[in-house]
Scaffold this motif. Structure first.
Motif, short mmCIF file in Angstrom:
data_model
loop_
_atom_site.label_atom_id
_atom_site.label_comp_id
_atom_site.label_asym_id
_atom_site.label_seq_id
_atom_site.Cartn_x
_atom_site.Cartn_y
_atom_site.Cartn_z
N LYS A 69 0.81 -1.41 -0.06
CA LYS A 69 0.24 -0.01 -0.01
C LYS A 69 0.73 1.26 0.05
N TYR A 70 2.01 1.21 0.70
CA TYR A 70 2.71 2.50 0.96
C TYR A 70 4.03 2.57 0.12
N ARG A 71 4.20 1.27 -0.99
CA ARG A 71 5.43 1.45 -1.77
C ARG A 71 5.76 2.49 -2.53
N HIS A 72 4.75 3.60 -2.79
CA HIS A 72 5.04 4.78 -3.42
C HIS A 72 5.16 6.10 -2.60
N HIS A 73 5.17 5.63 -1.37
CA HIS A 73 5.29 6.70 -0.31
C HIS A 73 6.97 7.41 -0.50
N ASP A 74 7.22 8.71 -0.43
CA ASP A 74 8.28 9.46 -0.52
C ASP A 74 9.35 8.57 0.14
N TYR A 75 9.15 7.98 1.67
CA TYR A 75 9.92 7.50 2.32
C TYR A 75 10.72 6.14 1.54
N LEU A 76 9.85 5.56 0.84
CA LEU A 76 10.29 4.24 0.24
C LEU A 76 10.75 4.33 -1.17
N THR A 77 10.98 5.72 -1.69
CA THR A 77 11.44 5.85 -3.08
C THR A 77 12.80 5.35 -3.27
N GLU A 78 13.96 5.34 -2.61
CA GLU A 78 15.00 4.59 -2.88
C GLU A 78 14.92 3.03 -2.67
N VAL A 79 14.24 2.58 -1.56
CA VAL A 79 14.17 1.19 -1.46
C VAL A 79 13.62 0.46 -2.59
N LEU A 80 12.26 1.17 -2.95
CA LEU A 80 11.41 0.75 -4.04
C LEU A 80 12.33 0.68 -5.27
N TYR A 81 13.11 1.64 -5.73
CA TYR A 81 14.05 1.70 -6.95
C TYR A 81 14.98 0.64 -6.77
N VAL A 82 15.65 0.24 -5.91
CA VAL A 82 16.72 -0.63 -5.67
C VAL A 82 15.83 -1.96 -5.80
N TRP A 83 15.01 -2.17 -5.16
CA TRP A 83 14.15 -3.45 -5.40
C TRP A 83 13.79 -3.66 -7.07
N GLU A 84 13.18 -2.68 -7.58
CA GLU A 84 12.89 -3.04 -9.06
C GLU A 84 14.06 -2.92 -9.91
N LEU A 85 15.39 -2.52 -9.41
CA LEU A 85 16.32 -2.51 -10.25
C LEU A 85 17.07 -4.11 -10.19
N LYS A 86 16.93 -4.43 -8.91
CA LYS A 86 17.17 -6.04 -8.63
C LYS A 86 16.46 -6.90 -9.60
N GLN A 87 15.05 -6.42 -9.75
CA GLN A 87 14.16 -7.50 -10.45
C GLN A 87 14.59 -7.38 -11.91
N SER A 88 14.83 -5.85 -12.34
CA SER A 88 15.09 -5.86 -13.73
C SER A 88 16.57 -6.27 -13.91
N LEU A 89 17.59 -6.38 -13.24
CA LEU A 89 18.65 -6.96 -13.56
C LEU A 89 18.75 -8.72 -13.70
N ASN A 90 17.78 -9.16 -12.53
CA ASN A 90 17.56 -10.68 -12.48
C ASN A 90 16.67 -11.11 -13.93
N LYS A 91 16.10 -10.35 -14.40
CA LYS A 91 15.53 -10.90 -15.76
C LYS A 91 16.41 -10.76 -16.72
N ILE A 92 17.59 -9.77 -16.68
CA ILE A 92 18.69 -9.86 -17.67
C ILE A 92 19.61 -11.17 -17.51
N THR A 93 19.78 -11.30 -16.29
CA THR A 93 20.65 -12.58 -15.86
C THR A 93 20.24 -13.71 -16.33
N ARG A 94 19.04 -13.82 -16.16
CA ARG A 94 18.28 -15.12 -16.79
C ARG A 94 18.44 -15.43 -18.21
N LYS A 95 18.93 -14.43 -19.06
CA LYS A 95 19.03 -14.49 -20.34
C LYS A 95 20.31 -14.07 -20.71
N MET A 96 21.29 -14.30 -19.99
CA MET A 96 22.49 -13.83 -20.14
C MET A 96 23.39 -14.43 -21.19
#
Length: 168
Positions: A69-96
């Motif tokens: 519910k609060y994932r887009h709150h300003d306090y979680l901006t950096e935490v959410l960004y890093v979480w999404e970055l890790k997901q994005s990099l995992n998708k790439i790693t699976r097809k490396m």
């Protein structure tokens, strides 16, 4: 997903507080729910494992819903960004393997994806103080730059789009 610069100290501070908060809520909530269930439904066998497990599950679901519910709150901006970055990099790693093979033949999209992967990994490792294998990453980046020059491909992190991965 676009790479953005984030403040490392703010990210670490917020991540630590979120993790500690989740752990405390999980511990206290699990105890509260399980003790309430045990008081309402006492068991003559004195085994309350199922009530304890249910308390953990209910509280974990509540923590998950709260974070969602609060994932887009300003306090979680950096935490959410890093979480999404890790997901994005995992998708790439699976097809490396396929990406590296295509990059060696001069596929511009594969080269672009690898460039994004290296830049994202570099940022992530710096944020998490995981610089042990940074030399290996720099070597791979140099090889990628050589391939890009060989095939006249201009690499730009901002040109990455995750829809490219569907080809590989």
């Amino acid at each position: 997903m676009k790479l953005i610069d984030i403040d490392k100290t703010r990210y670490r501070r917020h991540l630590n507080r979120v993790l500690i908060g989740c752990a405390l809520v999980l511990a206290a909530g699990s105890l509260l729910v399980s003790q309430t269930l045990i008081a309402l439904f006492p068991s003559p066998s004195e085994s309350h494992f199922h009530w304890n497990a249910l308390g953990v599950l209910v509280t974990a679901a509540a923590v998950g819903l709260g974070l969602s519910k609060y994932r887009h709150h300003d306090y979680l901006t950096e935490v959410l960004y890093v979480w999404e970055l890790k997901q994005s990099l995992n998708k790439i790693t699976r097809k490396m393997r396929k990406l590296e093979a295509a990059a060696n033949t001069g596929d511009a999209d594969a080269l672009q994806v690898l460039h994004y992967s290296y830049a994202g990994s570099r940022q992530l490792w710096k944020l998490d103080d995981n610089v042990i294998i940074m030399d290996e990453l720099n070597t791979k980046q140099a090889q990628l730059d050589t391939l890009a020059a060989k095939f006249n491909v201009t690499l730009n992190v901002d040109d990455y789009d995750d829809r490219i991965l569907k080809r590989f």
